[in-house]
Structure formats: structure tokens, C-alpha cells
Design a protein around this motif. Structure first.
Motif, PDB file in Angstrom:
ATOM      1  N   THR A 101       0.856  -1.190   0.000  1.00  0.00           N
ATOM      2  CA  THR A 101       0.000   0.000   0.000  1.00  0.00           C
ATOM      3  C   THR A 101       0.894   1.242   0.000  1.00  0.00           C
ATOM      4  O   THR A 101       2.103   1.147   0.160  1.00  0.00           O
ATOM      5  N   GLY A 102       0.261   2.402  -0.134  1.00  0.00           N
ATOM      6  CA  GLY A 102       1.041   3.642  -0.119  1.00  0.00           C
ATOM      7  C   GLY A 102       0.375   4.664  -1.003  1.00  0.00           C
ATOM      8  O   GLY A 102      -0.468   4.330  -1.834  1.00  0.00           O
ATOM      9  N   GLN A 220      -7.063  -0.037   1.500  1.00  0.00           N
ATOM     10  CA  GLN A 220      -6.361  -0.232   2.778  1.00  0.00           C
ATOM     11  C   GLN A 220      -7.044  -1.272   3.667  1.00  0.00           C
ATOM     12  O   GLN A 220      -6.416  -1.854   4.538  1.00  0.00           O
ATOM     13  N   SER A 236       4.642  -1.013   2.707  1.00  0.00           N
ATOM     14  CA  SER A 236       4.128   0.238   2.140  1.00  0.00           C
ATOM     15  C   SER A 236       5.306   1.067   1.632  1.00  0.00           C
ATOM     16  O   SER A 236       6.459   0.830   2.008  1.00  0.00           O
TER      17      SER A 236
END
Ligand SMILES: Nc1ncnc2c1ncn2[C@@H]1O[C@H](COP(=O)(O)OP(=O)(O)OP(=O)(O)O)[C@@H](O)[C@H]1O
Ligand SMILES: [Mg+2]
Length: 319
Positions: A101-102, A220, A236
Motif C-alpha cells: 500500500t502507499g 487499505q 508500504s
């Protein structure tokens, strides 16, 4: 014409030797090109084995790295933008799925693609853009990246995405490497999240092993799966916040991201300020309506009614 035909006759007489020579030169050309690339760009000699691991230390994306090296990469503040290397560790029976994620623009797509490219380069016999690299041989590299339609053959953008995903899920083996970039983004939020969720569960369905997978997402909610799927690891791409601005540091770190910073990136891209301000208002309202999900079953999740005040302050149902 006489001279030309004479030449053709001579060539034909030696055609077998000439085509062997051409093949040899072509191979030499590729190998010399790789050798030059390896030396000039600091590539490493990969170690290939029969195991099922993948360990890349300080890996880089071979193309993005070259682009950043070129002359026009000096930023507005005068700093030079260099490619930031990152490590990757995967294995069929331990860290099998990396859920990445990020924020937008952080470097997720670049990272998952670099792992696939390093694997490809290593297996075709080239050195790899990394400090070191150890690879258990893969039988195929599957990728689902980017958005494209196939209108002439009756496929919409989302249908293409699903066709490709189906191909991966139906054909990947434990020895495959899979990269998935934002599965489920081409449909409604809940449909997309549910599909992404069940794809991850499917890849993890075997009790002890499965294909090495990198899965980049903005959902998320999926990061909660780490509690339920022992071979899934949250990673992330780090960013720093600075005066309501976002600074991209391009480091892949353990742990989940909690925001996408989409509106900041939209502002960087030049969306009209009024649109940005309005988006912030809508986001604040949406985030106020808690959209938390409960694991493990997507079906069990209640359908939430999200309401937002439109610009004229009357109520608008979004779902
Ligand atoms: N490791 C890196 N070092 C330097 N620059 C990088 C690195 N990774 C990515 N970038 C730069 O950042 C840009 C955005 O990266 P990328 O498309 O991978 O982001 P993303 O996280 O997938 O964003 P989105 O969520 O919007 O798809 C790239 O075009 C590249 O120029
Ligand atoms: Mg991306």
C-alpha cells in the motif's frame, strides 16, 4: 543488374555459413550489450537455484533508473533525483504475498514491476539491476498492470482486467511469480474491494504454500488480512508530510499505509483549486462516515449508506 545478380549468386553459395555467422553475431551483440550494461550500470550477477525463494537486495527498475540518470532530472529545489533501491524477500511457504500500500505516486507500480523485470533478466541470462539477487527459478511471470480496453473484440476496460486476472488465477503454479497492480479499480468500490479481497484469499488458499505474489493496492481494508493469512506481509512505500505537502522518499518499508493522499497528488497535477477544495470537503465527510470493514467475509459486510452534502448543501445519496 549483372553485378547485383553476381553478388546474389555469391551470397547464395555461402548462405548457410552466412546465416550461421549472422546468428553468432546477433548472440554476441546481445551478450556484449548485456556486459556493457552490467558494467556501466552496476548490475550484479544473479544466483539461480531450484529453491522457491526470491531475495533481491537493493533492486532497481532498469528503465526508470536510466530515465532518472538523464539530464532533466534536477528538481525545482535543485536536488538531483536518483533512483532509490529497495529490497524484496518472497518465498512460497513464508512471505508468499507482499501486499503493498502507499500514496499515489509513491512508487508501488515501479517496485512490483522492477521485481518482475529483475526476475526476467536473471532468468534469460543477463545480470540484474541490484546489489545482490538470489532467485528460485520461476516457471512463468504473470502480470496484471495498467488499464486498457479491447473494444474491437467486444471487451471493456474492466472485462480486460478480469480476463487477465482469470488467466492468472487459472494458470499460476507454486513456481510462478505474480504481480498484480490495483486489481478491482475498474468497477465500483465495493465490487472492486470484494474481488481484490477474494483474489488474495485464493492465492493464499493452500495451507502451506502458493505462488510468490506482489499485490499493490489502494484498498487499505485489505491490510487487515495479515491477521488472518499467515503468509501475507504488509509493506508500504513511505512518504513524509511537510506543510500539507507530501514528500516522496520511495522507500519500501514493513507495515501498512493508512492514506492515499490522492487529493494532494491531484493538486500537484494541476486540478483547479475549487475542485481540490470541494474534494477535501467531500473526503472529510466521507471519512466522518466510518467505512471500516469487518473480516473475514466480504459478504458479511453491511452495505453502508454514505451521504455527502453537494455544493448547494442539499443531501446526495452516493450509495
Ligand atoms: N524507487 C524509486 N526511485 C526514484 N523514483 C521513483 C522510484 N519509484 C518510483 N519513482 C518515480 O515515481 C513515479 C511514480 O511511481 P509509481 O507509478 O510506481 O507510483 P504508484 O505508487 O504506483 O502510484 P499510483 O498509486 O498513483 O499508481 C514514477 O514515474 C517514477 O518516476
Ligand atoms: Mg501505480
Amino acid at each position: 543488374m549483372e553485378l547485383f545478380q553476381g553478388l546474389v549468386a555469391v551470397v547464395l553459395d555461402d548462405s548457410i555459413a552466412l546465416s550461421h555467422t549472422a546468428d553468432a553475431l546477433a548472440e554476441l551483440d546481445v551478450l556484449a550489450g548485456w556486459a556493457l550494461l552490467a558494467r556501466e550500470c552496476g548490475y550484479c550477477r544473479p544466483v539461480l537455484d531450484e529453491g522457491d525463494g526470491l531475495e533481491i537486495i537493493e533492486g532497481r527498475h532498469p528503465v526508470v533508473e536510466q530515465v532518472l540518470r538523464s539530464a532533466d532530472t534536477v528538481t525545482a529545489r535543485g536536488a538531483t533525483r536518483a533512483f532509490v533501491p529497495n529490497d524484496t524477500v518472497l518465498s512460497c511457504d513464508d512471505a508468499q504475498i507482499v501486499l503493498l500500500t502507499g500514496p499515489n505516486m509513491a512508487g508501488k507500480s515501479t517496485y512490483i514491476r522492477q521485481v518482475a523485470l529483475i526476475t526476467l533478466l536473471a532468468q534469460v541470462g543477463c545480470w540484474a539491476p541490484a546489489k545482490s539477487c538470489r532467485l528460485g527459478l520461476v516457471d512463468r511471470i504473470f502480470s496484471r498492470v495498467g488499464a486498457s480496453a479491447d473494444l474491437a473484440r467486444g471487451n471493456s476496460t474492466f472485462r480486460v482486467e478480469m480476463n487477465e486476472t482469470a488467466n492468472i488465477l487459472n494458470n499460476a503454479t507454486d513456481r510462478s511469480l505474480i504481480i498484480l497492480d490495483e486489481i478491482g479499480r475498474g468497477t465500483s468500490t465495493y465490487d472492486g474491494l470484494a474481488i481484490a479481497w477474494s483474489v488474495v484469499e485464493h492465492l493464499h488458499r493452500h495451507p502451506s504454500r502458493g505462488p510468490r505474489t506482489l499485490f499493490a493496492t489502494h484498498y487499505q481494508e485489505l491490510t487487515q488480512l495479515e491477521k488472518h493469512l499467515p503468509r501475507l506481509r504488509n509493506f508500504s512505500v513511505a512518504v513524509k508530510e511537510w506543510n500539507d505537502e507530501i514528500v516522496f522518499v520511495r522507500r519500501v518499508i514493513p507495515g501498512a499505509a493508512d492514506r492515499s493522499y490522492g487529493i494532494q497528488v491531484a493538486r500537484l497535477a494541476g486540478l483547479p483549486l475549487s475542485v481540490i477544495e470541494r474534494a477535501k470537503t467531500i473526503l472529510a465527510k466521507l471519512e466522518g462516515d466510518d467505512t471500516a470493514v469487518s473480516l473475514p467475509s466480504p459478504q458479511a459486510r453491511p452495505k453502508k449508506k454514505i451521504t455527502v452534502a453537494p455544493a448547494d448543501d442539499s443531501q446526495l445519496n452516493l450509495l
